[in-house]
Design a protein around this motif. Structure first.
Motif, PDB file in Angstrom:
ATOM      1  N   CYS A 214       0.842  -1.199   0.000  1.00  0.00           N
ATOM      2  CA  CYS A 214       0.000   0.000   0.000  1.00  0.00           C
ATOM      3  C   CYS A 214       0.882   1.256   0.000  1.00  0.00           C
TER       4      CYS A 214
ATOM      5  N   CYS B 168       0.198   2.980   3.772  1.00  0.00           N
ATOM      6  CA  CYS B 168       0.600   2.381   5.054  1.00  0.00           C
ATOM      7  C   CYS B 168       1.631   1.273   4.896  1.00  0.00           C
TER       8      CYS B 168
ATOM      9  N   CYS C 286      -6.360  -1.791   0.016  1.00  0.00           N
ATOM     10  CA  CYS C 286      -5.560  -2.134   1.191  1.00  0.00           C
ATOM     11  C   CYS C 286      -6.508  -2.572   2.316  1.00  0.00           C
TER      12      CYS C 286
HETATM   13 ZN   LIG Z   1      -2.858   0.827   3.435  1.00  0.00          ZN
END
Ligand SMILES: [Zn+2]
Length: 279
Positions: free
Chosen positions: A4, A7, A25
């Motif tokens: 992702c 994150c 995600c």
């Molecule tokens: Zn993420």
């Protein structure tokens, strides 16, 4: 992309949105293009292709009519910022387009700087005396406020972009963001036909959860985060007045397509509007 871009989680799910392959995600709820363009390619695209029209006279009328239509929106946005930021502080608008917002912000007393990769939009800013740079990489100094009005979704690596902004924004400063609300009713109903699903230039799609995650995990306290209509009835009235003014005085008539498009924008343009404070 195997992780992702917000994150870094590798817990991803494949999603087909019309004919466009996305990844979701499962950690932060972000949706993004499976085949993300390289950052350098996006720079070239915005410098050259992100130009709407070339006919100077028609273009100027078109944009001036749009500026008048958008004026209530600029006043609304400034009213949300002014209680947090006294005029005269330094403000930077990333993706400032032709400087509509900054033009109004400087009238309120803010010191303004725009970032805009489009050459023609930068020329328009220069014409009205708004200082503008082509890229975030060229910005020096610290700012009390950074605004991103429908530009964060154009950055393929949001975590990297927010980290870069962190270097420019002073402690206690304000980051204000508006992005299309991918989680909105109209986005979910119309899916790839939704007006703001533009995979050729919107690489990342935010909902409330993913935008909140991105900002909180990069050192921001969320002051407000709301899903809202981007075009209110006041904007529609201003649009209507601009249409009439330009038809009567300059003979530039809005087409039936223009009217249909304005109503479609009013109904289906749902955005997230977030104001966050750097802590
Ligand atoms: Zn993420």
């Amino acid at each position: 992309m195997h992780h992702c871009p917000s994150c870094s989680s590798q817990s991803l799910k494949d999603v087909l949105w019309g004919t466009t392959a996305l990844k979701q995600c499962l950690n932060c709820s972000l949706f993004f293009l499976r085949d993300m363009p390289h950052y350098d390619d996006t720079i070239d695209y915005y410098a050259s292709s992100y130009v709407l029209q070339n006919n100077i006279t028609t273009t100027n009328y078109h944009y001036e009519r749009r500026r008048i239509a958008r004026l209530p929106e600029q006043i609304f946005l400034l009213s949300k910022l002014i209680s947090l930021l006294p005029p005269r502080v330094a403000m930077i608008d990333i993706g400032c387009d032709r400087g509509f917002f900054l033009d109004e912000a400087r009238r309120f007393g803010y010191k303004v700087l725009g970032i805009e990769p489009s050459i023609s939009a930068r020329e328009a800013c220069n014409t009205i005396g708004i200082p503008v740079l082509p890229s975030l990489d060229e910005v020096k100094g610290q700012f009390d406020c950074v605004v991103m009005w429908h530009s964060l979704e154009h950055f393929p690596e949001p975590a990297k972009t927010i980290r870069q902004i962190n270097g420019l924004i002073s402690k206690g400063g304000i980051l204000a963001v508006r992005v299309p609300d991918f989680g909105s009713f109209w986005s979910r109903l119309l899916r790839h036909r939704w007006k703001w699903f533009q995979p050729h230039q919107h690489y990342v799609h935010y909902n409330v959860a993913s935008l909140e995650y991105l900002l909180k995990h990069h050192g921001y306290e969320i002051i407000s985060l709301k899903s809202r209509r981007a075009n209110t009835l006041t904007t529609m009235r201003s649009q209507s007045a601009a249409n009439r003014l330009f038809a009567k005085n300059l003979g530039i008539k809005a087409s039936l397509f223009d009217y249909a498009s304005q109503w479609y924008h009013y109904i289906a343009s749902i955005e997230l509007f977030c104001i966050a404070k750097k802590i």
